[in-house]
Write a protein that holds these residues in place. Structure first.
Motif, PDB file in Angstrom:
ATOM      1  N   UNK A   1       0.851  -1.179   0.000  1.00 37.16           N
ATOM      2  CA  UNK A   1       0.000   0.000   0.000  1.00 37.16           C
ATOM      3  C   UNK A   1       0.896   1.241   0.000  1.00 37.16           C
ATOM      4  N   UNK A   2       0.628   2.172  -0.880  1.00 38.80           N
ATOM      5  CA  UNK A   2       1.448   3.367  -0.940  1.00 38.80           C
ATOM      6  C   UNK A   2       0.981   4.410   0.079  1.00 38.80           C
ATOM      7  N   UNK A   3       1.763   5.435   0.213  1.00 39.42           N
ATOM      8  CA  UNK A   3       1.526   6.475   1.227  1.00 39.42           C
ATOM      9  C   UNK A   3       0.180   7.171   1.030  1.00 39.42           C
ATOM     10  N   UNK A   4      -0.189   7.463  -0.227  1.00 37.11           N
ATOM     11  CA  UNK A   4      -1.455   8.153  -0.498  1.00 37.11           C
ATOM     12  C   UNK A   4      -2.653   7.333  -0.052  1.00 37.11           C
ATOM     13  N   UNK A   5      -2.641   6.069  -0.383  1.00 37.82           N
ATOM     14  CA  UNK A   5      -3.785   5.234  -0.013  1.00 37.82           C
ATOM     15  C   UNK A   5      -3.843   5.020   1.497  1.00 37.82           C
ATOM     16  N   UNK A   6      -2.699   4.961   2.161  1.00 35.82           N
ATOM     17  CA  UNK A   6      -2.686   4.865   3.622  1.00 35.82           C
ATOM     18  C   UNK A   6      -3.305   6.110   4.247  1.00 35.82           C
ATOM     19  N   UNK A   7      -2.951   7.266   3.724  1.00 29.86           N
ATOM     20  CA  UNK A   7      -3.504   8.523   4.247  1.00 29.86           C
ATOM     21  C   UNK A   7      -5.008   8.606   4.013  1.00 29.86           C
ATOM     22  N   UNK A   8      -5.464   8.137   2.862  1.00 31.70           N
ATOM     23  CA  UNK A   8      -6.892   8.140   2.564  1.00 31.70           C
ATOM     24  C   UNK A   8      -7.647   7.229   3.530  1.00 31.70           C
ATOM     25  N   UNK A   9      -7.086   6.055   3.797  1.00 32.24           N
ATOM     26  CA  UNK A   9      -7.719   5.125   4.735  1.00 32.24           C
ATOM     27  C   UNK A   9      -7.750   5.704   6.139  1.00 32.24           C
ATOM     28  N   UNK A  10      -6.648   6.329   6.558  1.00 35.33           N
ATOM     29  CA  UNK A  10      -6.611   6.960   7.878  1.00 35.33           C
ATOM     30  C   UNK A  10      -7.657   8.073   7.975  1.00 35.33           C
ATOM     31  N   UNK A  55     -27.641  13.221  12.755  1.00 33.69           N
ATOM     32  CA  UNK A  55     -26.353  12.801  12.209  1.00 33.69           C
ATOM     33  C   UNK A  55     -25.724  13.970  11.477  1.00 33.69           C
ATOM     34  N   UNK A  56     -24.460  13.837  11.233  1.00 40.84           N
ATOM     35  CA  UNK A  56     -23.743  14.816  10.437  1.00 40.84           C
ATOM     36  C   UNK A  56     -22.903  14.059   9.425  1.00 40.84           C
ATOM     37  N   UNK A  57     -22.693  14.640   8.292  1.00 39.18           N
ATOM     38  CA  UNK A  57     -21.895  13.998   7.254  1.00 39.18           C
ATOM     39  C   UNK A  57     -20.786  14.965   6.870  1.00 39.18           C
ATOM     40  N   UNK A  58     -19.588  14.485   6.961  1.00 37.66           N
ATOM     41  CA  UNK A  58     -18.430  15.269   6.569  1.00 37.66           C
ATOM     42  C   UNK A  58     -18.177  14.997   5.102  1.00 37.66           C
ATOM     43  N   UNK A  59     -18.255  16.023   4.302  1.00 38.69           N
ATOM     44  CA  UNK A  59     -18.066  15.874   2.858  1.00 38.69           C
ATOM     45  C   UNK A  59     -16.616  16.212   2.534  1.00 38.69           C
ATOM     46  N   UNK A  60     -15.975  15.310   1.851  1.00 40.55           N
ATOM     47  CA  UNK A  60     -14.571  15.520   1.504  1.00 40.55           C
ATOM     48  C   UNK A  60     -14.322  15.052   0.084  1.00 40.55           C
ATOM     49  N   UNK A  61     -13.228  15.470  -0.447  1.00 40.74           N
ATOM     50  CA  UNK A  61     -12.821  15.048  -1.779  1.00 40.74           C
ATOM     51  C   UNK A  61     -11.611  14.123  -1.599  1.00 40.74           C
ATOM     52  N   UNK A  62     -11.853  12.814  -1.649  1.00 39.11           N
ATOM     53  CA  UNK A  62     -10.768  11.855  -1.436  1.00 39.11           C
ATOM     54  C   UNK A  62      -9.777  11.819  -2.593  1.00 39.11           C
ATOM     55  N   UNK A  63     -10.138  12.421  -3.694  1.00 36.61           N
ATOM     56  CA  UNK A  63      -9.250  12.378  -4.852  1.00 36.61           C
ATOM     57  C   UNK A  63      -8.228  13.515  -4.885  1.00 36.61           C
ATOM     58  N   UNK A  64      -8.357  14.429  -3.947  1.00 31.51           N
ATOM     59  CA  UNK A  64      -7.409  15.544  -3.998  1.00 31.51           C
ATOM     60  C   UNK A  64      -6.032  15.074  -3.549  1.00 31.51           C
ATOM     61  N   UNK A  65      -5.027  15.788  -3.963  1.00 28.55           N
ATOM     62  CA  UNK A  65      -3.645  15.409  -3.637  1.00 28.55           C
ATOM     63  C   UNK A  65      -3.403  15.617  -2.153  1.00 28.55           C
TER      64      UNK A  65
END
Length: 66
Positions: A1-10, A55-65
């Motif tokens: 697993x690369x660093x980017x995907x680890x950060x996305x999972x975290x 409930x609350x939903x946090x909207x994020x863009x997982x594709x951003x660098x």
């Protein structure tokens, strides 16, 4: 697993934890029948327990660098 995907999972895990904490807070406030105190636009506001969003939903863009 690369660093980017680890950060996305975290990030996903952190957001899921924050959403769960919010749900527990709402349940507690309704149980105790106490208002939720927030700061909005620099002003202190009280939200009655029956008016708190369940409930609350946090909207994020997982594709951003990262």
């Amino acid at each position: 697993m690369d660093k980017k995907s680890e950060l996305k999972e975290d990030r996903k895990k952190i957001i899921a934890g924050l959403e769960k904490a919010y749900q527990k807070l709402v349940e507690f406030k309704r149980y105790k029948k106490s208002p939720l105190i927030i700061a909005k636009n620099g002003e202190i506001q009280e939200i009655a327990p029956e008016n708190i969003q369940p409930t609350t939903v946090y909207i994020t863009n997982y594709d951003r660098e990262v």
